[in-house]
Design a protein around this motif. Structure first.
Motif, PDB file in Angstrom:
ATOM      1  N   ALA A  58       9.486   2.312  -1.298  1.00 29.05           N
ATOM      2  CA  ALA A  58       8.670   2.092  -0.103  1.00 29.05           C
ATOM      3  C   ALA A  58       9.327   1.075   0.813  1.00 29.05           C
ATOM      4  CB  ALA A  58       7.261   1.631  -0.500  1.00 29.05           C
ATOM      5  N   SER A  59       9.847   0.007   0.246  1.00 28.98           N
ATOM      6  CA  SER A  59      10.526  -1.015   1.041  1.00 28.98           C
ATOM      7  C   SER A  59      11.739  -0.440   1.756  1.00 28.98           C
ATOM      8  CB  SER A  59      10.956  -2.168   0.126  1.00 28.98           C
ATOM      9  OG  SER A  59      11.717  -3.106   0.833  1.00 28.98           O
ATOM     10  N   LYS A  60      12.525   0.370   1.045  1.00 24.55           N
ATOM     11  CA  LYS A  60      13.722   0.954   1.651  1.00 24.55           C
ATOM     12  C   LYS A  60      13.375   1.940   2.763  1.00 24.55           C
ATOM     13  CE  LYS A  60      16.926   0.364  -2.178  1.00 24.55           C
ATOM     14  NZ  LYS A  60      17.862   1.041  -3.092  1.00 24.55           N
ATOM     15  N   VAL A  61      12.264   2.641   2.627  1.00 24.36           N
ATOM     16  CA  VAL A  61      11.861   3.609   3.649  1.00 24.36           C
ATOM     17  C   VAL A  61      11.294   2.898   4.877  1.00 24.36           C
ATOM     18  CG1 VAL A  61      10.213   5.465   4.170  1.00 24.36           C
ATOM     19  CG2 VAL A  61      11.489   5.506   2.026  1.00 24.36           C
ATOM     20  N   ILE A  62      10.545   1.835   4.654  1.00 26.60           N
ATOM     21  CA  ILE A  62       9.839   1.158   5.752  1.00 26.60           C
ATOM     22  C   ILE A  62      10.721   0.134   6.482  1.00 26.60           C
ATOM     23  CG2 ILE A  62       7.953  -0.437   6.259  1.00 26.60           C
ATOM     24  CD1 ILE A  62       6.363   1.009   4.047  1.00 26.60           C
ATOM     25  N   CYS A  63      11.547  -0.594   5.740  1.00 25.14           N
ATOM     26  CA  CYS A  63      12.314  -1.707   6.316  1.00 25.14           C
ATOM     27  C   CYS A  63      13.767  -1.319   6.580  1.00 25.14           C
ATOM     28  CB  CYS A  63      12.302  -2.895   5.365  1.00 25.14           C
ATOM     29  SG  CYS A  63      10.660  -3.487   4.945  1.00 25.14           S
ATOM     30  N   ASP A  64      14.285  -1.800   7.689  1.00 29.17           N
ATOM     31  CA  ASP A  64      15.694  -1.565   8.005  1.00 29.17           C
ATOM     32  C   ASP A  64      16.617  -2.394   7.118  1.00 29.17           C
ATOM     33  OD1 ASP A  64      15.211   0.253  10.035  1.00 29.17           O
ATOM     34  OD2 ASP A  64      15.160  -1.286  11.584  1.00 29.17           O
ATOM     35  N   ASP A  65      16.229  -3.628   6.847  1.00 34.22           N
ATOM     36  CA  ASP A  65      17.048  -4.541   6.057  1.00 34.22           C
ATOM     37  C   ASP A  65      16.273  -4.870   4.790  1.00 34.22           C
ATOM     38  OD1 ASP A  65      19.064  -6.270   5.313  1.00 34.22           O
ATOM     39  OD2 ASP A  65      18.279  -7.940   6.511  1.00 34.22           O
ATOM     40  N   THR A  66      16.733  -4.341   3.663  1.00 35.57           N
ATOM     41  CA  THR A  66      15.992  -4.509   2.420  1.00 35.57           C
ATOM     42  C   THR A  66      16.919  -4.993   1.320  1.00 35.57           C
ATOM     43  OG1 THR A  66      14.480  -3.404   0.888  1.00 35.57           O
ATOM     44  CG2 THR A  66      16.304  -2.098   1.733  1.00 35.57           C
ATOM     45  N   TYR A  67      16.330  -5.309   0.188  1.00 36.99           N
ATOM     46  CA  TYR A  67      17.106  -5.784  -0.956  1.00 36.99           C
ATOM     47  C   TYR A  67      18.035  -4.700  -1.495  1.00 36.99           C
ATOM     48  CZ  TYR A  67      13.706  -9.618  -1.396  1.00 36.99           C
ATOM     49  OH  TYR A  67      12.916 -10.703  -1.186  1.00 36.99           O
TER      50      TYR A  67
ATOM     51  N   PHE B 118       0.818  -1.196   0.000  1.00 37.54           N
ATOM     52  CA  PHE B 118       0.000   0.000   0.000  1.00 37.54           C
ATOM     53  C   PHE B 118       0.864   1.264   0.000  1.00 37.54           C
ATOM     54  CE2 PHE B 118      -3.121  -3.098   1.399  1.00 37.54           C
ATOM     55  CZ  PHE B 118      -4.192  -2.767   0.580  1.00 37.54           C
ATOM     56  N   ALA B 119       2.026   1.173   0.630  1.00 32.55           N
ATOM     57  CA  ALA B 119       2.928   2.322   0.628  1.00 32.55           C
ATOM     58  C   ALA B 119       3.405   2.625  -0.793  1.00 32.55           C
ATOM     59  CB  ALA B 119       4.112   2.083   1.558  1.00 32.55           C
ATOM     60  N   ALA B 120       3.666   1.594  -1.584  1.00 30.46           N
ATOM     61  CA  ALA B 120       4.081   1.800  -2.981  1.00 30.46           C
ATOM     62  C   ALA B 120       2.956   2.461  -3.767  1.00 30.46           C
ATOM     63  CB  ALA B 120       4.469   0.476  -3.615  1.00 30.46           C
ATOM     64  N   LEU B 121       1.742   2.008  -3.562  1.00 29.00           N
ATOM     65  CA  LEU B 121       0.600   2.630  -4.244  1.00 29.00           C
ATOM     66  C   LEU B 121       0.439   4.086  -3.821  1.00 29.00           C
ATOM     67  CD1 LEU B 121      -2.052  -0.244  -4.052  1.00 29.00           C
ATOM     68  CD2 LEU B 121      -0.725   0.496  -6.054  1.00 29.00           C
ATOM     69  N   TYR B 122       0.669   4.356  -2.555  1.00 31.60           N
ATOM     70  CA  TYR B 122       0.574   5.724  -2.052  1.00 31.60           C
ATOM     71  C   TYR B 122       1.617   6.611  -2.739  1.00 31.60           C
ATOM     72  CZ  TYR B 122      -0.363   9.393   1.392  1.00 31.60           C
ATOM     73  OH  TYR B 122      -0.739  10.568   2.004  1.00 31.60           O
ATOM     74  N   LEU B 123       2.846   6.106  -2.869  1.00 25.63           N
ATOM     75  CA  LEU B 123       3.888   6.877  -3.555  1.00 25.63           C
ATOM     76  C   LEU B 123       3.517   7.117  -5.019  1.00 25.63           C
ATOM     77  CD1 LEU B 123       7.173   5.342  -2.092  1.00 25.63           C
ATOM     78  CD2 LEU B 123       6.118   7.548  -1.535  1.00 25.63           C
TER      79      LEU B 123
ATOM     80  N   LEU C 168       9.518  10.989   0.803  1.00 25.05           N
ATOM     81  CA  LEU C 168       9.297   9.547   0.688  1.00 25.05           C
ATOM     82  C   LEU C 168       8.614   8.943   1.906  1.00 25.05           C
ATOM     83  CD1 LEU C 168      12.798   8.697  -0.811  1.00 25.05           C
ATOM     84  CD2 LEU C 168      10.696   9.259  -2.047  1.00 25.05           C
ATOM     85  N   ASN C 169       8.609   9.653   3.015  1.00 21.36           N
ATOM     86  CA  ASN C 169       7.942   9.148   4.215  1.00 21.36           C
ATOM     87  C   ASN C 169       6.437   9.315   4.077  1.00 21.36           C
ATOM     88  OD1 ASN C 169      10.256   8.380   5.677  1.00 21.36           O
ATOM     89  ND2 ASN C 169      10.602  10.515   6.261  1.00 21.36           N
ATOM     90  N   ILE C 170       5.715   8.405   4.714  1.00 22.89           N
ATOM     91  CA  ILE C 170       4.257   8.456   4.709  1.00 22.89           C
ATOM     92  C   ILE C 170       3.804   8.392   6.156  1.00 22.89           C
ATOM     93  CG2 ILE C 170       2.138   7.358   3.909  1.00 22.89           C
ATOM     94  CD1 ILE C 170       3.892   5.977   1.728  1.00 22.89           C
ATOM     95  N   GLU C 171       2.992   9.348   6.536  1.00 25.26           N
ATOM     96  CA  GLU C 171       2.453   9.340   7.900  1.00 25.26           C
ATOM     97  C   GLU C 171       1.634   8.067   8.099  1.00 25.26           C
ATOM     98  OE1 GLU C 171       2.959  11.453  10.420  1.00 25.26           O
ATOM     99  OE2 GLU C 171       4.371  12.524   9.132  1.00 25.26           O
TER     100      GLU C 171
ATOM    101  N   THR D 243      -3.329  14.732  -0.457  1.00 24.26           N
ATOM    102  CA  THR D 243      -2.756  16.000  -0.039  1.00 24.26           C
ATOM    103  C   THR D 243      -1.251  15.873  -0.107  1.00 24.26           C
ATOM    104  OG1 THR D 243      -2.781  15.304   2.264  1.00 24.26           O
ATOM    105  CG2 THR D 243      -4.693  16.543   1.478  1.00 24.26           C
ATOM    106  N   THR D 244      -0.564  16.954  -0.390  1.00 22.88           N
ATOM    107  CA  THR D 244       0.897  16.910  -0.480  1.00 22.88           C
ATOM    108  C   THR D 244       1.472  16.811   0.920  1.00 22.88           C
ATOM    109  OG1 THR D 244       0.984  19.297  -0.521  1.00 22.88           O
ATOM    110  CG2 THR D 244       1.002  18.178  -2.645  1.00 22.88           C
ATOM    111  N   PRO D 245       2.614  16.131   1.070  1.00 18.85           N
ATOM    112  CA  PRO D 245       3.213  15.982   2.396  1.00 18.85           C
ATOM    113  C   PRO D 245       3.730  17.319   2.915  1.00 18.85           C
ATOM    114  CG  PRO D 245       4.674  15.123   0.727  1.00 18.85           C
ATOM    115  CD  PRO D 245       3.394  15.503   0.033  1.00 18.85           C
TER     116      PRO D 245
END
Length: 108
Positions: free
Chosen positions: A33-42, A1-6, A75-78, A105-107
């Motif tokens: 989205a994965s890089k923003v949300i997860c500490d350890d990503t691909y 959902f974060a990817a869709l939001y972006l 890139l952050n999403i509340e 709405t814009t961040p």
């Protein structure tokens, strides 16, 4: 959902943006989205593999840079906004269309 939001943010800033394929846009958004949300990503090399040979590493790097730039590095999403967006998508995309278009709405 974060990817869709972006992707919705991207669409709000550049309504005519289409990219050369939806796959490229979605993989870019999903990767960010994965890089923003997860500490350890691909790594980006791993993302090129996820793309099943459609994307070379250099393309993945370029896609990431371009999308971050187009989003002005916002890139952050509340969490509350993401939860609300997820609920709307689950409600509105249940069953057959027509489907709505969302305006975000814009961040801050």
């Amino acid at each position: 959902f974060a990817a869709l939001y972006l992707l919705q943010r991207l669409n709000a800033r550049f309504p005519a943006a289409r990219g050369s394929s939806g796959h490229r846009l979605f993989i870019s958004a999903f990767m960010i989205a994965s890089k923003v949300i997860c500490d350890d990503t691909y790594s980006n090399k791993s993302w090129s593999i996820v793309g099943q040979g459609m994307l070379a590493l250099r393309e993945v790097n370029q896609m990431e840079r371009e999308m971050c730039s187009y989003l002005e590095w916002q890139l952050n999403i509340e969490p509350g906004a993401l939860k609300e967006f997820e609920a709307k998508v689950q409600r509105d995309f249940k069953g057959q269309g027509p489907y709505p278009t969302y305006v975000l709405t814009t961040p801050a």
